[in-house]
Design a protein around this motif. Structure first.
Motif, PDB file in Angstrom:
ATOM      1  N   PHE A 208       0.838  -1.206   0.000  1.00 58.06           N
ATOM      2  CA  PHE A 208       0.000   0.000   0.000  1.00 58.06           C
ATOM      3  C   PHE A 208       0.874   1.259   0.000  1.00 58.06           C
ATOM      4  CE2 PHE A 208      -2.402   3.452   1.866  1.00 58.06           C
ATOM      5  CZ  PHE A 208      -3.634   3.349   1.227  1.00 58.06           C
ATOM      6  N   LEU A 209       1.902   1.261   0.835  1.00 60.20           N
ATOM      7  CA  LEU A 209       2.795   2.428   0.917  1.00 60.20           C
ATOM      8  C   LEU A 209       3.438   2.682  -0.442  1.00 60.20           C
ATOM      9  CD1 LEU A 209       4.580   1.694   4.342  1.00 60.20           C
ATOM     10  CD2 LEU A 209       2.834   3.434   3.909  1.00 60.20           C
ATOM     11  N   LYS A 210       3.945   1.610  -1.030  1.00 59.13           N
ATOM     12  CA  LYS A 210       4.650   1.736  -2.307  1.00 59.13           C
ATOM     13  C   LYS A 210       3.699   2.240  -3.400  1.00 59.13           C
ATOM     14  CE  LYS A 210       7.767  -0.941  -5.209  1.00 59.13           C
ATOM     15  NZ  LYS A 210       8.317  -2.286  -5.414  1.00 59.13           N
ATOM     16  N   GLU A 211       2.535   1.627  -3.460  1.00 59.00           N
ATOM     17  CA  GLU A 211       1.579   2.000  -4.515  1.00 59.00           C
ATOM     18  C   GLU A 211       1.115   3.453  -4.388  1.00 59.00           C
ATOM     19  OE1 GLU A 211      -0.344  -2.378  -5.392  1.00 59.00           O
ATOM     20  OE2 GLU A 211      -1.574  -0.898  -4.361  1.00 59.00           O
ATOM     21  N   ASN A 212       1.162   3.982  -3.169  1.00 58.29           N
ATOM     22  CA  ASN A 212       0.695   5.348  -2.954  1.00 58.29           C
ATOM     23  C   ASN A 212       1.827   6.364  -2.840  1.00 58.29           C
ATOM     24  OD1 ASN A 212      -2.410   5.403  -2.656  1.00 58.29           O
ATOM     25  ND2 ASN A 212      -1.739   3.536  -1.615  1.00 58.29           N
ATOM     26  N   GLY A 213       3.017   5.919  -3.196  1.00 60.34           N
ATOM     27  CA  GLY A 213       4.159   6.836  -3.234  1.00 60.34           C
ATOM     28  C   GLY A 213       4.570   7.362  -1.874  1.00 60.34           C
ATOM     29  N   ILE A 214       4.316   6.575  -0.806  1.00 64.85           N
ATOM     30  CA  ILE A 214       4.727   6.997   0.546  1.00 64.85           C
ATOM     31  C   ILE A 214       6.104   6.383   0.815  1.00 64.85           C
ATOM     32  CG2 ILE A 214       4.126   6.910   3.008  1.00 64.85           C
ATOM     33  CD1 ILE A 214       1.641   7.989   1.868  1.00 64.85           C
ATOM     34  N   PRO A 215       7.097   7.201   1.168  1.00 70.47           N
ATOM     35  CA  PRO A 215       8.452   6.662   1.304  1.00 70.47           C
ATOM     36  C   PRO A 215       8.580   5.658   2.456  1.00 70.47           C
ATOM     37  CG  PRO A 215       8.380   8.987   1.936  1.00 70.47           C
ATOM     38  CD  PRO A 215       7.035   8.655   1.401  1.00 70.47           C
ATOM     39  N   CYS A 216       9.202   4.520   2.171  1.00 70.35           N
ATOM     40  CA  CYS A 216       9.479   3.520   3.213  1.00 70.35           C
ATOM     41  C   CYS A 216      10.793   2.829   2.864  1.00 70.35           C
ATOM     42  CB  CYS A 216       8.337   2.508   3.332  1.00 70.35           C
ATOM     43  SG  CYS A 216       8.019   1.566   1.841  1.00 70.35           S
ATOM     44  N   ALA A 217      11.316   2.002   3.777  1.00 70.29           N
ATOM     45  CA  ALA A 217      12.585   1.309   3.531  1.00 70.29           C
ATOM     46  C   ALA A 217      12.414   0.399   2.313  1.00 70.29           C
ATOM     47  CB  ALA A 217      12.955   0.483   4.753  1.00 70.29           C
ATOM     48  N   PRO A 218      13.475   0.226   1.497  1.00 68.19           N
ATOM     49  CA  PRO A 218      13.350  -0.683   0.361  1.00 68.19           C
ATOM     50  C   PRO A 218      13.010  -2.084   0.855  1.00 68.19           C
ATOM     51  CG  PRO A 218      15.656  -0.091   0.767  1.00 68.19           C
ATOM     52  CD  PRO A 218      14.818   0.782   1.648  1.00 68.19           C
ATOM     53  N   PHE A 219      12.165  -2.785   0.125  1.00 67.70           N
ATOM     54  CA  PHE A 219      11.723  -4.096   0.604  1.00 67.70           C
ATOM     55  C   PHE A 219      11.387  -5.032  -0.554  1.00 67.70           C
ATOM     56  CE2 PHE A 219       7.182  -4.257  -0.408  1.00 67.70           C
ATOM     57  CZ  PHE A 219       6.918  -2.925  -0.704  1.00 67.70           C
ATOM     58  N   ALA A 220      11.277  -6.313  -0.220  1.00 63.59           N
ATOM     59  CA  ALA A 220      10.781  -7.310  -1.177  1.00 63.59           C
ATOM     60  C   ALA A 220       9.945  -8.317  -0.402  1.00 63.59           C
ATOM     61  CB  ALA A 220      11.951  -7.999  -1.861  1.00 63.59           C
ATOM     62  N   LEU A 221       8.859  -8.773  -1.023  1.00 62.84           N
ATOM     63  CA  LEU A 221       8.027  -9.816  -0.404  1.00 62.84           C
ATOM     64  C   LEU A 221       8.672 -11.154  -0.741  1.00 62.84           C
ATOM     65  CD1 LEU A 221       4.478  -8.508  -1.471  1.00 62.84           C
ATOM     66  CD2 LEU A 221       5.890  -7.818   0.471  1.00 62.84           C
ATOM     67  N   VAL A 222       8.821 -12.017   0.258  1.00 61.20           N
ATOM     68  CA  VAL A 222       9.467 -13.315  -0.009  1.00 61.20           C
ATOM     69  C   VAL A 222       8.619 -14.454   0.539  1.00 61.20           C
ATOM     70  CG1 VAL A 222      11.822 -12.412  -0.179  1.00 61.20           C
ATOM     71  CG2 VAL A 222      10.953 -13.061   2.047  1.00 61.20           C
ATOM     72  N   ASN A 223       8.438 -15.461  -0.322  1.00 60.36           N
ATOM     73  CA  ASN A 223       7.624 -16.621   0.057  1.00 60.36           C
ATOM     74  C   ASN A 223       8.383 -17.927  -0.018  1.00 60.36           C
ATOM     75  OD1 ASN A 223       5.000 -15.323   0.496  1.00 60.36           O
ATOM     76  ND2 ASN A 223       5.227 -14.759  -1.654  1.00 60.36           N
ATOM     77  N   SER A 224       9.673 -17.878  -0.355  1.00 59.04           N
ATOM     78  CA  SER A 224      10.465 -19.108  -0.425  1.00 59.04           C
ATOM     79  C   SER A 224      11.929 -18.738  -0.213  1.00 59.04           C
ATOM     80  CB  SER A 224      10.316 -19.759  -1.801  1.00 59.04           C
ATOM     81  OG  SER A 224      10.890 -18.905  -2.789  1.00 59.04           O
ATOM     82  N   LEU A 225      12.742 -19.740   0.059  1.00 60.91           N
ATOM     83  CA  LEU A 225      14.181 -19.504   0.254  1.00 60.91           C
ATOM     84  C   LEU A 225      14.795 -18.896  -1.007  1.00 60.91           C
ATOM     85  CD1 LEU A 225      16.783 -19.771   1.888  1.00 60.91           C
ATOM     86  CD2 LEU A 225      16.960 -22.138   1.103  1.00 60.91           C
ATOM     87  N   GLU A 226      14.359 -19.373  -2.167  1.00 64.73           N
ATOM     88  CA  GLU A 226      14.909 -18.853  -3.431  1.00 64.73           C
ATOM     89  C   GLU A 226      14.591 -17.358  -3.567  1.00 64.73           C
ATOM     90  OE1 GLU A 226      12.962 -21.737  -3.307  1.00 64.73           O
ATOM     91  OE2 GLU A 226      14.878 -22.792  -3.081  1.00 64.73           O
ATOM     92  N   GLU A 227      13.344 -16.985  -3.237  1.00 63.64           N
ATOM     93  CA  GLU A 227      12.971 -15.570  -3.328  1.00 63.64           C
ATOM     94  C   GLU A 227      13.763 -14.731  -2.325  1.00 63.64           C
ATOM     95  OE1 GLU A 227       8.360 -16.219  -4.850  1.00 63.64           O
ATOM     96  OE2 GLU A 227       8.696 -15.096  -3.008  1.00 63.64           O
TER      97      GLU A 227
END
Ligand code: AMP
Length: 368
Positions: free
Chosen positions: A106-125
């Motif tokens: 939500f933060l990213k989609e609305n252009g609100i600054p936050c720490a860089p991040f990635a969603l991860v669902n597996s060890l490979e990700e």
């Protein structure tokens, strides 16, 4: 008018106390078999699970409007209450802040600054995200409610596998580590008509990952203060929010702010308002939820809030230290089992000179 509150912890207690002062009835649905902080403070406490249909009927029959004191309530319950009596903030807003991955997206989609991040669902990700965001990162489980658990710092590639094991394969968020100057928070209220009012920016220090001291006003530049307030208000607007919203920020070395997380309710870092502001965060929540005009959020003077955790507490000895401290206002939560990290209460220090010094001296006495 009767205000319904989902959750029966200290935030509900303090909301009930303000509600009673202002002539409102309160009904708490704790979701648990006990609700020590609210028993004897709310007009009625329903101590049954959130999946209990009889409890939902009883709650909805009794209240004119509802709010929450914590976010980890099943979405289905929130939606049912919303439909029956009205819920502020909305089930949708609460749903976003229940999940780190939804919140970050939500933060990213609305252009609100936050720490860089990635969603991860597996060890490979996780390995791919680490290659992008490393070398210093923090892995956090997406679902909240882990009480400081479910968070692990990764500083080298050979720690990635162990980190993944430590979150037990739960969907998670990997964040770049922010070299912050300090942490601040902004409580913002948004009313029925969309009018927003922020409380003064608060600076927060932690001990064992739990809030320790809140210092207000925050010792940051006017630009940082303005940016934090404007970002919190923008977030409330983007959420089409009604109620009280807490937004926690990292202040980077440059003075820019990044949102760390948000909470759709009053917040520990807003307890200073109880003695430091014209209107407390609880009264403001009640006003926004019940359709009243918002109260002034003006700061009356420099204020420091000191959290009282279990390891600082010994009633006979320690209340005396607090009562002997100039300008110290004690707030206890009515909890019977004082374990090490449990929040038992807080002290607000107001008035006079060197408020911060008095707070730090009191903390050392309570810890000794
Ligand atoms: P959280 O539960 O996400 O609020 O994290 C608890 C505390 O861990 C924060 O108040 C920070 O002190 C620290 N922390 C969390 N995420 C980060 C990050 N990305 N960079 C630096 N410190 C962090």
């Amino acid at each position: 008018m009767t205000l319904g509150i989902l959750g029966g912890g200290q935030l509900a207690r303090m909301l009930c106390l303000d509600a009673r002062r202002m002539g409102f009835r309160t009904v708490v649905w704790s979701g648990t078999p006990t609700a020590e902080p609210t028993v004897g403070v709310a007009d009625l406490v329903i101590m049954k699970g959130f999946d209990n249909e009889a409890a939902r009927a009883e709650f909805c029959d009794q209240v004119d409007v509802a709010t929450v004191e914590f976010e980890n309530i099943p979405l289905e319950t929130l939606r049912e209450v919303e439909e029956a009596v009205g819920l502020y903030p909305s089930a949708e807003s609460i749903g976003i802040s229940q999940h780190r991955s939804r919140e970050k997206t939500f933060l990213k989609e609305n252009g609100i600054p936050c720490a860089p991040f990635a969603l991860v669902n597996s060890l490979e990700e996780l390995q791919a995200a680490y290659a992008e965001l490393g070398p210093t990162t923090v892995l956090k489980t997406a679902a909240f409610g882990y009480d400081g658990k479910g968070q692990v710092k990764i500083t080298a590639a050979d720690q990635v596998e162990a980190a993944w094991e430590s979150v037990q394969g739960e969907p998670s968020v990997l964040e770049g580590f922010v070299d912050f100057k300090c942490e601040v928070s902004v409580l913002v209220a948004r009313d029925e008509a969309g009018r927003c009012l922020a409380f003064p920016v608060a600076e927060n220090e932690h001990r064992h990952h739990i809030l320790d001291l809140t210092i207000v006003p925050a010792r940051v530049s006017d630009e940082t203060r303005k940016e934090a307030e404007e970002t919190a208000i923008r977030l409330a607007e983007k959420l089409n929010y009604r109620g009280l919203l807490a937004v926690e920020f990292f202040v980077e070395q440059s003075g820019r702010v990044l949102v760390n997380e948000m909470a759709p309710r009053p917040h520990n870092s807003g307890h200073f308002t109880m003695n430091g502001c014209v209107t407390s965060q609880f009264e403001q929540q009640l006003r926004a939820v019940c359709g009243l005009p918002l109260g002034s959020s003006e700061l009356l003077g420099e204020t420091v809030m000191l959290n009282l955790l279990g390891d600082m507490w010994n009633p006979e000895l320690k209340e005396a230290e607090i009562f002997a401290t100039e300008g110290a206002k004690l707030h206890l939560y009515g909890k019977k089992n004082p374990s090490g990290r449990r929040k038992l209460g807080h002290v607000n220090l107001v008035g006079g000179s060197s408020v911060e010094e008095r707070a730090r001296a009191l903390k050392e006495k309570l810890l000794s």
